[in-house]
Design a protein around this motif. Structure first.
Motif, short mmCIF file in Angstrom:
data_model
loop_
_atom_site.label_atom_id
_atom_site.label_comp_id
_atom_site.label_asym_id
_atom_site.label_seq_id
_atom_site.Cartn_x
_atom_site.Cartn_y
_atom_site.Cartn_z
N ASN A 209 0.83 -1.20 0.00
CA ASN A 209 0.00 0.00 0.00
C ASN A 209 0.87 1.26 0.00
OD1 ASN A 209 -1.86 2.11 0.93
ND2 ASN A 209 -3.27 0.42 1.18
N LEU A 210 1.94 1.23 0.76
CA LEU A 210 2.86 2.38 0.79
C LEU A 210 3.49 2.63 -0.57
CD1 LEU A 210 4.99 2.35 4.06
CD2 LEU A 210 3.19 3.90 3.37
N LEU A 211 3.64 1.57 -1.36
CA LEU A 211 4.25 1.72 -2.68
C LEU A 211 3.23 2.20 -3.71
CD1 LEU A 211 6.39 -1.52 -2.70
CD2 LEU A 211 7.31 0.77 -2.91
N ILE A 212 1.97 1.82 -3.52
CA ILE A 212 0.97 2.10 -4.56
C ILE A 212 0.17 3.37 -4.28
CG2 ILE A 212 -1.10 1.23 -5.69
CD1 ILE A 212 -0.09 -1.57 -5.25
N ALA A 213 -0.40 3.45 -3.05
CA ALA A 213 -1.36 4.52 -2.77
C ALA A 213 -0.81 5.94 -3.00
CB ALA A 213 -1.90 4.36 -1.36
N PRO A 214 0.43 6.27 -2.53
CA PRO A 214 0.91 7.62 -2.77
C PRO A 214 0.99 7.95 -4.26
CG PRO A 214 2.28 6.53 -1.15
CD PRO A 214 1.38 5.49 -1.71
N ALA A 215 1.40 6.97 -5.07
CA ALA A 215 1.50 7.20 -6.51
C ALA A 215 0.13 7.47 -7.11
CB ALA A 215 2.14 6.00 -7.18
N PRO A 257 -0.93 -0.84 9.98
CA PRO A 257 -2.31 -0.67 9.52
C PRO A 257 -2.82 0.75 9.71
CG PRO A 257 -2.11 -2.68 10.76
CD PRO A 257 -0.80 -1.99 10.88
N ALA A 258 -2.42 1.42 10.79
CA ALA A 258 -2.89 2.80 11.02
C ALA A 258 -2.41 3.70 9.88
CB ALA A 258 -2.38 3.30 12.35
N ILE A 259 -1.14 3.56 9.51
CA ILE A 259 -0.61 4.37 8.40
C ILE A 259 -1.39 4.09 7.12
CG2 ILE A 259 1.41 4.76 6.95
CD1 ILE A 259 3.14 4.04 9.35
N ILE A 260 -1.63 2.80 6.87
CA ILE A 260 -2.33 2.42 5.64
C ILE A 260 -3.74 3.01 5.61
CG2 ILE A 260 -3.14 0.47 4.26
CD1 ILE A 260 -0.01 0.85 4.75
N LEU A 261 -4.41 3.01 6.75
CA LEU A 261 -5.77 3.56 6.77
C LEU A 261 -5.77 5.05 6.51
CD1 LEU A 261 -7.79 1.64 9.46
CD2 LEU A 261 -7.72 1.37 6.99
N VAL A 262 -4.82 5.76 7.10
CA VAL A 262 -4.72 7.20 6.82
C VAL A 262 -4.47 7.44 5.35
CG1 VAL A 262 -3.40 9.29 7.29
CG2 VAL A 262 -3.88 7.70 9.14
N ILE B 35 -8.80 -11.29 -2.89
CA ILE B 35 -9.90 -11.92 -2.15
C ILE B 35 -9.36 -12.73 -0.98
CG2 ILE B 35 -11.71 -13.67 -2.26
CD1 ILE B 35 -12.22 -12.90 -5.09
N SER B 36 -8.31 -13.52 -1.27
CA SER B 36 -7.83 -14.42 -0.23
C SER B 36 -7.28 -13.63 0.96
CB SER B 36 -6.76 -15.36 -0.80
OG SER B 36 -5.58 -14.67 -1.05
N HIS B 37 -6.89 -12.37 0.74
CA HIS B 37 -6.49 -11.56 1.89
C HIS B 37 -7.68 -10.93 2.60
CE1 HIS B 37 -2.49 -11.69 -0.04
NE2 HIS B 37 -2.03 -11.48 1.17
N THR B 38 -8.63 -10.42 1.80
CA THR B 38 -9.69 -9.63 2.43
C THR B 38 -10.73 -10.49 3.14
OG1 THR B 38 -10.89 -9.57 0.37
CG2 THR B 38 -9.52 -7.69 0.87
N THR B 93 -5.13 -4.12 0.39
CA THR B 93 -4.32 -3.80 1.56
C THR B 93 -5.10 -2.94 2.54
OG1 THR B 93 -3.31 -2.10 0.18
CG2 THR B 93 -2.03 -4.06 0.57
N ALA B 94 -5.95 -2.05 2.02
CA ALA B 94 -6.74 -1.20 2.91
C ALA B 94 -7.70 -2.05 3.74
CB ALA B 94 -7.49 -0.14 2.12
N LEU B 95 -8.42 -2.98 3.06
CA LEU B 95 -9.36 -3.83 3.80
C LEU B 95 -8.62 -4.74 4.78
CD1 LEU B 95 -11.80 -4.82 0.91
CD2 LEU B 95 -12.17 -3.17 2.73
N PHE B 96 -7.47 -5.21 4.35
CA PHE B 96 -6.66 -6.06 5.21
C PHE B 96 -6.21 -5.30 6.46
CE2 PHE B 96 -2.72 -8.59 6.00
CZ PHE B 96 -3.32 -9.82 6.10
N ALA B 97 -5.85 -4.02 6.26
CA ALA B 97 -5.42 -3.19 7.38
C ALA B 97 -6.53 -3.04 8.41
CB ALA B 97 -4.95 -1.83 6.89
#
Lengths: 292, 364
Positions: A209-215, A257-262, B35-38, B93-97
């Motif tokens: 997520n850190l690699l994708i979301a900012p981009a 996870p907190a970072i990812i949610l933000v 899917i397998s993660h979420t 990754t968001a749902l997993f978080a």
């Protein structure tokens, strides 16, 4: 609030995650633009056996050794992915799924060997590896992150022009003598390095997520490559800071996870409110409708 | 009792690889990974409500979250603001978080071991038993057998639809097939199967059970029917090999099976008739033939009718070793003859070059 901000643990963790997130945001942009963002996911999973092997060889939980093991296996995984996609009709998507799960399986098999063996003790749980354990980050871990992030950014800025040409016009870049496979490998090597050092901070799955979301955020706000990089790096860093603060202030909230949610909140806001976002698109559509 | 572990593994492999064929053909392998993660989020949410890890609500909730994941990914990539692969990576990754935060926040109050959910352990399957028709069988085996039957029924019923929508979705749409229905039915089954299998193989390795056998089969055949059969065969083969290897070395069963799946794949990848090795061999052979033909062509030219070893070597930039190999072959086959340290064509060689010219469409 002030005493949290000046707390030792918070400073260490925040420093590490902010720098890591900035570097990941910048480097991840390249993969996202090239449509290879999930390679990071595959390689992230593939680092797992590397960590277990490094642990078996070195025996102690030395962050540097573990990161090195992760890096090696990540590179091997990358080469297998490339071999499969280039030499057969199998698509990148399928090859990624195959390699990531098989390497993860190898890691689990090795892990069960280590755990069932009295010669090795002090193994960490799998969940630590997958989710990271930022709260236990040491000064040395932060040094490693800083060293890796700064050298990654340095290499990136040294080859900035070549990378830019390689991304947007691979045929032209080949004709002026830039080796595309070398560029590809360089970007991947930097990505794997960041994943390897980031394992302890945010874990193997969430670093994707850190690699994708900012981009993604950067691309929503700008069309200029340099601006996209800048926005990606900054939002990544900002999310890392806020996320670390939330996890320190609230109890029992893991940092990764907190970072990812933000960061995810930032993505959703950008999707709606950015210049190219849904809101301005619907306003434009309405205007166009009024005119006709 | 241990043999029941193998049965669970085989049924899991068959249920997953059957659907895996379509996932591979549709290029949805990484969506399945998402899917397998979420499904973890669904499991966690349902677990907080029911407080029972064996509750059927877990399967329902987790499957719903799985389908929801596919839906969100499609919704996001349909805005065309985010590429599909980035959408997958960001959404799951968001749902997993969220799932992890829930677990880490409340894991103290409830008993939910993340390691078990993620890794699964098929070894524990026989401990959880159920009475069916007076027979005591593992719960996992019962559940997965039902799901395998559902999957087989689905594939048999919608074979034609699945085939058309997998290979040519646009045509399928125009021809009046409900592409969306088949798509979501497939993804629902994938989610249900993934949830049922997480117990046995863990939520991360289940992706391997879906795609590895299907991809191995994909390398070998072109027809979908045979691909399905082969995928099932490889699924069973990997399970059996993984089971016995893991018992011999005392390793995690699911992990070993997943890695053996990669080994099976690589063996087929390298050694199948169109594989990497045979391609290499063929290329080397062609190169050799071409080099020899070129030497003969050179000797066939008027100005080069007889040449020394040195002259031929410099002309083609050959090493002595390679030169000898080519020349020996040509001498043995009597295409050329050696005369006063110079080589020249025999009558047979002249004829051969004539045909070579025709073969490469050169002026004779």
């Amino acid at each position: 609030m002030i005493d949290i901000l000046s707390g030792y643990t918070f400073l260490i963790v925040a420093f590490g995650t902010v720098i890591l997130a900035f570097a990941s945001g910048v480097i991840g942009t390249v993969s996202v633009i090239k449509g290879q963002s999930l390679i990071g996911d595959a390689v992230g999973h593939a680092t797992f056996p590397g960590i277990v092997i490094a642990f078996m060889l070195v025996g102690i939980r030395d962050t540097f050794a573990l990161a090195l093991g992760a890096l090696m296996l990540g590179i091997i995984a990358f080469f297998i992915i490339q071999l499969i996609t280039e030499q057969s009709k199998i698509t990148l998507d399928s090859a990624l799924a195959l390699v990531l799960s098989s390497f993860f399986g190898l890691g689990m098999a090795l892990m069960s060997f280590v755990q069932g063996n009295p010669d090795f003790d002090g193994t960490q749980g799998l969940s630590d590896y997958i989710f990271g354990q930022a709260a236990y980050m040491l000064r040395s871990d932060v040094y490693l992150i800083i060293a890796a992030s700064i050298s990654s950014l340095l290499i990136f800025s040294l080859f900035y022009q070549q990378i830019k040409i390689y991304i947007f016009d691979p045929i032209y870049s080949r004709s002026i003598g830039i080796s595309n496979p070398l560029m590809n490998f360089m970007i991947l090597a930097i990505t794997i390095t960041l994943i390897a050092v980031g394992l302890k901070a945010v874990g193997a799955i969430l670093i994707v997520n850190l690699l994708i979301a900012p981009a993604v955020i950067g691309q929503l706000w700008s069309n200029r490559f340099f601006h996209v990089l800048l926005i990606a790096g900054t939002t990544g860093a900002a999310a890392a800071f806020i996320g670390t603060y939330i996890s320190t202030a609230g109890d029992d909230i893991a940092t990764g996870p907190a970072i990812i949610l933000v960061l995810s909140a930032f993505v959703i806001l950008s999707l709606i409110f950015s210049r190219k976002g849904l809101l301005s698109r619907s306003i434009q559509k309405r205007k166009a409708g009024e005119r006709t | 009792m241990m043999i029941e572990v193998l049965f669970v593994l085989i049924v899991t492999a068959m249920a997953t690889s059957l659907l895996g064929v379509f996932l591979v053909l549709r290029g949805m392998a990484m969506v399945t990974d998402a899917i397998s993660h979420t499904i973890l989020l669904g499991i966690v949410l349902a677990f907080f409500i029911t407080n029972d890890i064996r509750s059927p609500w877990l399967i329902i909730a987790a499957s719903l979250v799985g389908v929801l994941t596919v839906y969100i990914i499609e919704l996001v990539s349909q805005t065309r603001l985010i590429r599909q692969d980035a959408a997958i990576g960001f959404v799951f990754t968001a749902l997993f978080a969220i799932a992890i935060i829930l677990v880490s926040k409340y894991a103290g109050d409830v008993h939910l071991d993340l390691d078990v959910v993620l890794m699964g352990e098929v070894i524990f399957a026989p401990f959880n038993r159920i009475e069916i028709f007076g027979l005591s069988i593992p719960n996992a085996l019962w559940q997965l057998s039902i799901i395998l039957l559902i999957n087989i029924t689905f594939v048999l019923l919608f074979y034609k639809e699945l085939k058309i929508t997998s290979f040519d979705p646009k045509f399928a749409y125009i021809a009046g097939f409900s592409v969306a229905f088949i798509h979501y039915a497939l993804m629902t089954l994938v989610s249900v199967t993934a949830v049922a299998a997480f117990d046995a193989v863990g939520s991360i390795l289940v992706i391997n059970f879906f795609v590895a056998p299907a991809l191995t089969a994909y390398l070998l055949v072109k027809r979908m029917g045979t691909m399905i059969m082969l995928a099932l065969f490889f699924g069973v083969l990997n399970s059996v090999a993984g089971y016995y290897t893991s018992f011999y070395f005392d390793l995690s069963v699911a992990g070993t099976t997943a890695f053996i799946a990669l080994i099976t794949f690589m063996i087929v990848f390298l050694f199948n008739p169109n594989g990497w090795v045979s391609n290499r061999v063929q290329k080397a052979r062609q190169k050799k033939q071409f080099n020899r033909a070129m030497i003969l062509m050179l000797l066939n030219e008027q100005s080069h009718e007889s040449l020394t070893q040195e002259e031929i070597m410099t002309h083609f930039n050959l090493t002595p070793k390679r030169f000898n190999r080519h020349i020996d072959h040509l001498l043995v086959n009597e295409y050329i003859e050696k005369h006063n340290e110079k080589y020249r064509l025999t009558r047979r060689g002249v004829e051969f070059t004539h045909y070579t010219r025709i073969k490469y469409e050169l002026p004779a």
